[in-house]
Design a protein around this motif. Structure first.
Motif, PDB file in Angstrom:
ATOM      1  N   GLN A 175     -52.992  17.934  83.931  1.00 45.91           N
ATOM      2  CA  GLN A 175     -54.436  18.056  83.770  1.00 45.91           C
ATOM      3  C   GLN A 175     -54.684  18.947  82.562  1.00 45.91           C
ATOM      4  OE1 GLN A 175     -57.814  17.192  83.552  1.00 45.91           O
ATOM      5  NE2 GLN A 175     -57.117  16.410  85.511  1.00 45.91           N
ATOM      6  N   VAL A 176     -55.708  18.640  81.809  1.00 44.94           N
ATOM      7  CA  VAL A 176     -56.095  19.478  80.677  1.00 44.94           C
ATOM      8  C   VAL A 176     -57.375  20.206  81.062  1.00 44.94           C
ATOM      9  CG1 VAL A 176     -56.822  19.533  78.262  1.00 44.94           C
ATOM     10  CG2 VAL A 176     -55.026  17.944  78.984  1.00 44.94           C
ATOM     11  N   LEU A 177     -57.301  21.522  81.078  1.00 41.79           N
ATOM     12  CA  LEU A 177     -58.459  22.339  81.417  1.00 41.79           C
ATOM     13  C   LEU A 177     -59.136  22.802  80.136  1.00 41.79           C
ATOM     14  CD1 LEU A 177     -57.078  24.523  84.358  1.00 41.79           C
ATOM     15  CD2 LEU A 177     -57.964  22.185  84.384  1.00 41.79           C
ATOM     16  N   THR A 178     -60.440  22.698  80.099  1.00 42.40           N
ATOM     17  CA  THR A 178     -61.183  23.050  78.890  1.00 42.40           C
ATOM     18  C   THR A 178     -62.317  24.012  79.205  1.00 42.40           C
ATOM     19  OG1 THR A 178     -62.614  21.101  79.171  1.00 42.40           O
ATOM     20  CG2 THR A 178     -60.692  20.858  77.747  1.00 42.40           C
ATOM     21  N   HIS A 179     -62.666  24.794  78.206  1.00 42.76           N
ATOM     22  CA  HIS A 179     -63.794  25.718  78.310  1.00 42.76           C
ATOM     23  C   HIS A 179     -65.094  24.912  78.309  1.00 42.76           C
ATOM     24  CE1 HIS A 179     -66.629  28.916  77.161  1.00 42.76           C
ATOM     25  NE2 HIS A 179     -65.727  29.756  77.644  1.00 42.76           N
ATOM     26  N   PRO A 180     -66.145  25.417  78.969  1.00 40.54           N
ATOM     27  CA  PRO A 180     -67.429  24.695  78.977  1.00 40.54           C
ATOM     28  C   PRO A 180     -67.983  24.396  77.585  1.00 40.54           C
ATOM     29  CG  PRO A 180     -67.445  26.402  80.655  1.00 40.54           C
ATOM     30  CD  PRO A 180     -66.172  26.584  79.875  1.00 40.54           C
ATOM     31  N   VAL A 217     -66.354  23.113  75.163  1.00 41.56           N
ATOM     32  CA  VAL A 217     -65.751  21.894  74.634  1.00 41.56           C
ATOM     33  C   VAL A 217     -66.639  20.694  74.942  1.00 41.56           C
ATOM     34  CG1 VAL A 217     -63.767  20.341  74.788  1.00 41.56           C
ATOM     35  CG2 VAL A 217     -63.419  22.821  74.820  1.00 41.56           C
ATOM     36  N   ASN A 218     -66.902  19.886  73.935  1.00 42.88           N
ATOM     37  CA  ASN A 218     -67.707  18.666  74.083  1.00 42.88           C
ATOM     38  C   ASN A 218     -69.098  18.965  74.628  1.00 42.88           C
ATOM     39  OD1 ASN A 218     -67.861  15.842  73.693  1.00 42.88           O
ATOM     40  ND2 ASN A 218     -67.587  15.479  75.879  1.00 42.88           N
ATOM     41  N   ASN A 219     -69.638  20.121  74.238  1.00 43.46           N
ATOM     42  CA  ASN A 219     -70.988  20.516  74.663  1.00 43.46           C
ATOM     43  C   ASN A 219     -71.143  20.540  76.183  1.00 43.46           C
ATOM     44  OD1 ASN A 219     -72.011  20.743  71.988  1.00 43.46           O
ATOM     45  ND2 ASN A 219     -72.198  18.509  71.886  1.00 43.46           N
ATOM     46  N   GLY A 220     -70.064  20.915  76.857  1.00 45.87           N
ATOM     47  CA  GLY A 220     -70.122  21.032  78.304  1.00 45.87           C
ATOM     48  C   GLY A 220     -69.934  19.735  79.058  1.00 45.87           C
ATOM     49  N   LYS A 221     -69.810  18.609  78.349  1.00 47.13           N
ATOM     50  CA  LYS A 221     -69.607  17.320  79.016  1.00 47.13           C
ATOM     51  C   LYS A 221     -68.124  17.146  79.325  1.00 47.13           C
ATOM     52  CE  LYS A 221     -73.514  15.115  76.652  1.00 47.13           C
ATOM     53  NZ  LYS A 221     -73.929  14.019  75.728  1.00 47.13           N
ATOM     54  N   ASP A 222     -67.828  16.842  80.569  1.00 44.16           N
ATOM     55  CA  ASP A 222     -66.439  16.727  81.007  1.00 44.16           C
ATOM     56  C   ASP A 222     -65.775  15.509  80.366  1.00 44.16           C
ATOM     57  OD1 ASP A 222     -64.068  17.029  82.324  1.00 44.16           O
ATOM     58  OD2 ASP A 222     -64.759  16.064  84.162  1.00 44.16           O
ATOM     59  N   VAL A 223     -64.603  15.728  79.772  1.00 42.15           N
ATOM     60  CA  VAL A 223     -63.877  14.619  79.148  1.00 42.15           C
ATOM     61  C   VAL A 223     -62.529  14.367  79.818  1.00 42.15           C
ATOM     62  CG1 VAL A 223     -64.949  14.852  76.892  1.00 42.15           C
ATOM     63  CG2 VAL A 223     -62.922  16.207  77.411  1.00 42.15           C
ATOM     64  N   PHE A 224     -62.166  15.197  80.805  1.00 46.30           N
ATOM     65  CA  PHE A 224     -60.841  15.074  81.399  1.00 46.30           C
ATOM     66  C   PHE A 224     -60.842  14.881  82.911  1.00 46.30           C
ATOM     67  CE2 PHE A 224     -59.769  17.446  77.431  1.00 46.30           C
ATOM     68  CZ  PHE A 224     -59.022  16.433  76.855  1.00 46.30           C
ATOM     69  N   GLY A 225     -61.950  14.495  83.495  1.00 45.66           N
ATOM     70  CA  GLY A 225     -61.941  14.080  84.889  1.00 45.66           C
ATOM     71  C   GLY A 225     -62.165  15.185  85.897  1.00 45.66           C
ATOM     72  N   ASP A 226     -62.015  14.792  87.180  1.00 45.06           N
ATOM     73  CA  ASP A 226     -62.317  15.693  88.288  1.00 45.06           C
ATOM     74  C   ASP A 226     -61.399  16.907  88.337  1.00 45.06           C
ATOM     75  OD1 ASP A 226     -64.283  13.922  89.053  1.00 45.06           O
ATOM     76  OD2 ASP A 226     -62.978  12.834  90.448  1.00 45.06           O
ATOM     77  N   VAL A 245     -60.340  28.232  82.910  1.00 43.18           N
ATOM     78  CA  VAL A 245     -60.222  28.609  81.504  1.00 43.18           C
ATOM     79  C   VAL A 245     -60.984  29.903  81.241  1.00 43.18           C
ATOM     80  CG1 VAL A 245     -60.606  27.861  79.130  1.00 43.18           C
ATOM     81  CG2 VAL A 245     -59.998  26.182  80.873  1.00 43.18           C
ATOM     82  N   SER A 246     -62.175  30.006  81.807  1.00 47.01           N
ATOM     83  CA  SER A 246     -63.006  31.188  81.592  1.00 47.01           C
ATOM     84  C   SER A 246     -62.361  32.454  82.146  1.00 47.01           C
ATOM     85  CB  SER A 246     -64.382  30.986  82.239  1.00 47.01           C
ATOM     86  OG  SER A 246     -65.022  29.843  81.714  1.00 47.01           O
ATOM     87  N   THR A 247     -61.541  32.318  83.185  1.00 47.06           N
ATOM     88  CA  THR A 247     -60.930  33.493  83.823  1.00 47.06           C
ATOM     89  C   THR A 247     -59.442  33.634  83.499  1.00 47.06           C
ATOM     90  OG1 THR A 247     -60.443  32.225  85.848  1.00 47.06           O
ATOM     91  CG2 THR A 247     -62.577  33.358  85.734  1.00 47.06           C
ATOM     92  N   PHE A 248     -58.957  32.881  82.523  1.00 47.78           N
ATOM     93  CA  PHE A 248     -57.520  32.865  82.234  1.00 47.78           C
ATOM     94  C   PHE A 248     -56.971  34.265  81.968  1.00 47.78           C
ATOM     95  CE2 PHE A 248     -53.791  32.552  79.526  1.00 47.78           C
ATOM     96  CZ  PHE A 248     -53.043  31.570  80.154  1.00 47.78           C
ATOM     97  N   GLU A 249     -57.636  35.027  81.145  1.00 49.63           N
ATOM     98  CA  GLU A 249     -57.111  36.335  80.755  1.00 49.63           C
ATOM     99  C   GLU A 249     -57.055  37.307  81.932  1.00 49.63           C
ATOM    100  OE1 GLU A 249     -58.835  37.948  77.196  1.00 49.63           O
ATOM    101  OE2 GLU A 249     -59.084  35.959  76.306  1.00 49.63           O
ATOM    102  N   LYS A 250     -57.900  37.094  82.929  1.00 43.60           N
ATOM    103  CA  LYS A 250     -57.889  37.963  84.108  1.00 43.60           C
ATOM    104  C   LYS A 250     -56.865  37.516  85.142  1.00 43.60           C
ATOM    105  CE  LYS A 250     -62.781  39.204  83.711  1.00 43.60           C
ATOM    106  NZ  LYS A 250     -64.112  39.175  84.380  1.00 43.60           N
ATOM    107  N   GLU A 251     -56.534  36.221  85.132  1.00 38.98           N
ATOM    108  CA  GLU A 251     -55.675  35.672  86.175  1.00 38.98           C
ATOM    109  C   GLU A 251     -54.219  35.497  85.749  1.00 38.98           C
ATOM    110  OE1 GLU A 251     -56.711  35.265  89.179  1.00 38.98           O
ATOM    111  OE2 GLU A 251     -58.811  35.716  88.753  1.00 38.98           O
TER     112      GLU A 251
END
Length: 269
Positions: free
Chosen positions: A204-209, A211-220, A227-233
């Motif tokens: 699965q490819v995880l993307t930041h919101p 990417v693509n103006n927030g429109k999902d391009v990689f599915g459910d 992605v937003s919490t990567f540095e904390k996790e």
């Protein structure tokens, strides 16, 4: 059946192409392959959605094809991101005055392609090309190793414990996530790493919101929060911490070190 995942079923099959390519998939007649197809869970009427008590439901071809194309697109981009990570790793190793104090695993994603099944042409049809496909499939190289889940889709750390087979690969793949995240400016990384000891599948490819103006391009499976919490996790491991990679050590690893130090001091007291 080879197995049932969250979105697809996998079946054994054989592939023979009229013109054999140079790539591993289809390079020889009757090659053993994995044939995958999306599904949805059908529950008995009036029953609760028991995670075990369900049957396999198939989509109509108009719903199935977009899902398959999206799966193929995810695999395409995952291969590119993993190649990018290896190119960065090789560049760092070549330009470092010190040899890495660890072995670098070499993995790749499966070769794959989409296959369509057509009904036979009806009487009166002049060409088989006029028939509509009745089903679609994602055909992949067959992974013959033990299938291992290295990193879960909602995580950026190994699923395995240090004593388990495959842990070193899982730790290395977590480092590739770190590289992908850092070098894309925090926009994307691969998750759901799984497969054998050399070949991976079903990423699965995880993307930041952003990417693509927030429109999902990689599915459910694209969980943007990860992605937003990567540095904390993310917990940096020995691969991330090697100075030759010049990666920032994220706070999760620092907190872990502080916690371990505090625990050690408490034990001494």
């Amino acid at each position: 059946m080879l197995g049932v995942g969250g979105f697809k079923t996998a079946h054994p099959g054989f592939l023979t192409l009229l013109s054999a390519p140079k790539t591993p998939l289809g390079s020889r007649p009757r090659q053993k392959v994995a044939v995958k197809r999306p599904f949805y869970k059908k529950y008995p009427p009036g029953s609760s959605k028991n995670p075990i008590n369900f049957s396999i439901g198939r989509y109509t071809i108009s719903d199935e094809l977009p899902k398959l194309f999206r799966e193929a697109n995810v695999l395409y981009w995952a291969r590119a991101l993993l190649t990018f990570a290896y190119e960065y790793i090789d560049h760092c190793v070549a330009n470092s005055s010190e040899t890495p104090p660890f072995h670098i695993p070499r993995l790749r994603f499966v070769e794959a392609g989409l296959a369509l099944s057509h009904d036979h042409a009806q009487p009166g049809h002049k060409s088989k090309s006029m028939t509509m496909p009745r089903a679609g499939y994602l055909v992949e190289e067959l992974i013959t190793d033990d299938f291992i889940k290295y990193i879960h889709n909602m995580d950026c750390n190994p699923m395995l414990d240090p004593y388990e087979v495959g842990y070193e690969i899982a730790a290395f793949l977590a480092c590739t996530q770190h590289i992908q995240y850092a070098k894309t400016g925090g926009l994307a990384f691969i998750s759901d790493y799984q497969g054998g000891f050399e070949i991976l599948s079903d990423p699965q490819v995880l993307t930041h919101p952003l990417v693509n103006n927030g429109k999902d391009v990689f599915g459910d499976g694209n969980i943007e929060r990860a992605v937003s919490t990567f540095e904390k996790e993310h917990n940096c491991n020995k691969y991330c911490k090697w100075s030759g990679f010049k990666l920032k050590i994220y706070e999760a690893a620092k907190r872990g070190t502080e916690t371990e130090t505090d625990s050690a001091q408490d034990a001494l007291e």
